[in-house]
Design a protein around this motif. Structure first.
Motif: not given
Length: 122
Positions: A31-35, A45-47, A58-61, A99-106
């Protein structure tokens, strides 16, 4: 709550490959988004990459796009980061996070592993 444990880090020559794993405890991993994030000495710390709960591309730096691939196996409660064509500038401690919601920020990630060191020699 989710507990995360990374593995797979190590020392590799430039141009080589590593695959990081992140084992998650708990029945709600899917159920979690992962990064994946990374932190080099003296830097923030960078994405690196993120993936939604159901998987997908997925999304990438920009710095890792085309070289790294994030994936997950919800049946095994495991997140992966395949890293190819490694460069010395990829040297860092790599962290997985949930994270509970999808995000690209720590700051939007609630749960973090302890990190695994990746060192790329030139």
């Amino acid at each position: 709550q989710v507990q995360l444990v990374e593995s797979g880090g190590g020392l590799v020559q430039a141009g080589g490959s590593l695959r990081l794993s992140c084992a998650a405890s708990g029945r709600t991993f899917s159920s979690y988004a992962m990064g994946w994030f990374r932190q080099a000495p003296g830097k923030e710390r960078d994405f690196v990459a993120a993936i939604v709960w159901s998987g997908g591309n997925g999304d990438y730096a920009d710095s890792v796009k085309g070289r790294f691939t994030i994936s997950r196996d919800n049946a095994k409660n495991t997140l992966y980061l395949q890293m190819n064509s490694l460069k010395p500038e990829d040297t860092a401690v790599y962290y997985c996070a949930a994270a509970r919601s999808y995000s690209l920020v720590s700051y939007e990630y609630s749960y973090w592993g302890q990190g695994t060191q990746v060192t790329v020699s030139s």
